[in-house]
Scaffold this active site. Structure first.
Site, PDB file in Angstrom:
ATOM      1  N   LYS A  87      55.026 -38.205  21.443  1.00 54.86           N
ATOM      2  CA  LYS A  87      55.240 -39.656  21.310  1.00 54.86           C
ATOM      3  C   LYS A  87      55.620 -40.300  22.640  1.00 54.86           C
ATOM      4  CE  LYS A  87      60.109 -39.769  19.881  1.00 54.86           C
ATOM      5  NZ  LYS A  87      61.049 -40.302  18.891  1.00 54.86           N
ATOM      6  N   ASP A  88      56.030 -39.499  23.635  1.00 61.51           N
ATOM      7  CA  ASP A  88      56.359 -40.047  24.953  1.00 61.51           C
ATOM      8  C   ASP A  88      55.123 -40.242  25.833  1.00 61.51           C
ATOM      9  OD1 ASP A  88      59.071 -40.088  24.396  1.00 61.51           O
ATOM     10  OD2 ASP A  88      59.439 -38.115  25.286  1.00 61.51           O
ATOM     11  N   SER A  94      64.725 -47.846  20.110  1.00 60.28           N
ATOM     12  CA  SER A  94      63.306 -48.043  19.829  1.00 60.28           C
ATOM     13  C   SER A  94      63.032 -49.434  19.285  1.00 60.28           C
ATOM     14  CB  SER A  94      62.840 -46.989  18.811  1.00 60.28           C
ATOM     15  OG  SER A  94      61.646 -47.380  18.177  1.00 60.28           O
ATOM     16  N   ARG A 142      60.272 -50.297  17.918  1.00 53.27           N
ATOM     17  CA  ARG A 142      59.589 -50.067  16.636  1.00 53.27           C
ATOM     18  C   ARG A 142      60.603 -49.911  15.502  1.00 53.27           C
ATOM     19  NH1 ARG A 142      59.235 -45.575  13.797  1.00 53.27           N
ATOM     20  NH2 ARG A 142      60.145 -44.409  15.532  1.00 53.27           N
ATOM     21  N   ARG A 143      61.621 -49.092  15.708  1.00 48.29           N
ATOM     22  CA  ARG A 143      62.634 -48.894  14.674  1.00 48.29           C
ATOM     23  C   ARG A 143      63.436 -50.162  14.440  1.00 48.29           C
ATOM     24  NH1 ARG A 143      64.288 -43.224  17.412  1.00 48.29           N
ATOM     25  NH2 ARG A 143      62.832 -41.863  16.296  1.00 48.29           N
ATOM     26  N   ARG A 186      71.439 -45.399  24.113  1.00 55.18           N
ATOM     27  CA  ARG A 186      70.689 -44.483  24.969  1.00 55.18           C
ATOM     28  C   ARG A 186      71.452 -43.177  25.089  1.00 55.18           C
ATOM     29  NH1 ARG A 186      67.273 -45.918  28.813  1.00 55.18           N
ATOM     30  NH2 ARG A 186      66.840 -43.675  28.725  1.00 55.18           N
ATOM     31  N   GLY A 187      70.776 -42.192  25.644  1.00 48.56           N
ATOM     32  CA  GLY A 187      71.398 -40.891  25.832  1.00 48.56           C
ATOM     33  C   GLY A 187      70.682 -39.825  25.039  1.00 48.56           C
ATOM     34  N   ARG A 216      74.217 -39.452  21.575  1.00 47.61           N
ATOM     35  CA  ARG A 216      74.111 -40.490  20.532  1.00 47.61           C
ATOM     36  C   ARG A 216      74.956 -40.133  19.310  1.00 47.61           C
ATOM     37  NH1 ARG A 216      67.904 -42.828  20.873  1.00 47.61           N
ATOM     38  NH2 ARG A 216      67.534 -42.244  23.030  1.00 47.61           N
ATOM     39  N   CYS A 257      54.351 -46.051  24.907  1.00 44.86           N
ATOM     40  CA  CYS A 257      55.161 -45.425  23.854  1.00 44.86           C
ATOM     41  C   CYS A 257      56.346 -46.296  23.432  1.00 44.86           C
ATOM     42  CB  CYS A 257      55.648 -44.046  24.305  1.00 44.86           C
ATOM     43  SG  CYS A 257      56.610 -44.058  25.828  1.00 44.86           S
TER      44      CYS A 257
END
Length: 301
Positions: A77-78, A120, A122-123, A140-141, A146, A233
């Protein structure tokens, strides 16, 4: 001796070592080389605002082309849909669970105006569509970072890919798995990509043995959707394909960042038509309003 390039995160190293173990089972010696990518260095900005394709792959691909490594292991996905000239995806192994996971609370149990962490777009967009009251905050992280931030109370819940949690043995942290019809996964989510030089050399030939045909077919359709939409992505696009008895079922979405518009398309056809189906679905999404959403966010396609 083959050199495997990988990012240095806990999950990236698990993935690289998984592929390393499989290659070593063929009787080939390997070593790992950690490569720090642009995406690893940018830790205080939402990835969707950086605007660069290949955030987590560029430096690794440069090492492949420079022949300082022989193969690279990525989260599929990246990976942008266009690879640099001279490189190829030699293998896409069998996919892990592609679904998104909520940690901390289920969607239904979240209080009004609860704080949800995700990096994200998208999320975030799909969460806003599902629960407009939620407060979506950037996080992030690495996965452990997280989870620690969640445990410290900085968020009421966070959203992560279930695949990473499963690979690291943290699936017990999953509160709810989100069905793809509820939250459409990212293109290629849960799949690994093994990248080599496109030279039919030793690394390419060995890595081909790791191929999982059904996963390749599914992600080919998903990546064709992304390519036709012109996205990298970090875009408000989801696509998910399943393969069964020679047939492929593909669903895909484009979502406005505020969650007020969701455009959905799906199709079923023969597995041999995976790429063409993905392109067609992408074109349908653009025509149905996806183009306007993407232009508003990114100025393209």
């Amino acid at each position: 001796m083959l050199t495997i390039g990988s990012r240095g995160s806990q999950l990236a190293l698990w993935q690289a070592r998984h592929i390393q173990s499989r290659i070593q089972s063929f009787g080939v010696e390997t070593r790992l080389e950690i490569i720090h990518t642009t995406g690893d260095k940018i830790t205080d900005v939402a990835l969707s605002k950086v605007g660069t394709k290949g955030l987590f792959t560029k430096e690794i691909e440069e090492a492949l082309l420079a022949r300082t490594i022989d193969l690279a292991v990525h989260s599929l996905k990246d990976m942008p849909t266009d690879l640099p000239a001279g490189l190829t995806l030699a293998a896409i192994p069998e996919r892990e669970d592609p679904r998104d996971a909520l940690i901390g609370h289920s969607l239904a149990s979240l209080a009004a105006s609860a704080h949800i962490g995700t990096s994200s777009l998208r999320r975030a967009a799909q969460l806003r569509a599902l629960r407009p009251d939620l407060q979506i905050q950037n996080i992030r992280g690495n996965l452990d970072t997280r989870l620690r931030k969640l445990d410290e109370g900085q968020y009421d819940a966070i959203v992560l890919a279930s695949a990473g949690l499963r690979r690291l043995g943290w699936d017990n942290r999953i509160t709810e798995l989100l069905d793809p019809d509820v939250m459409c996964p990212a293109v290629g989510q849960g799949a690994l990509a093994v990248e080599t030089r496109e030279d039919s050399g030793e690394a390419f030939q060995l890595c081909k043995r790791l191929e999982h045909e059904a996963t390749r077919i599914a992600v080919t359709a998903e990546r064709a959707v992304l390519a036709s939409l012109g996205g990298g992505c970090q875009v408000p696009i989801g696509a998910y394909a399943t393969v069964n008895n020679g047939d492929i079922h593909l669903r895909a979405i484009v979502v406005s960042p505020d969650g007020t518009q969701i455009i959905r398309k799906q199709a079923t056809g023969r597995s041999s038509d995976a790429a063409a189906m993905g392109r067609a679905i992408g074109d349908q999404l653009l025509a149905a309003g996806g183009r306007a959403i993407l232009e508003a966010v990114y100025g393209h396609p």
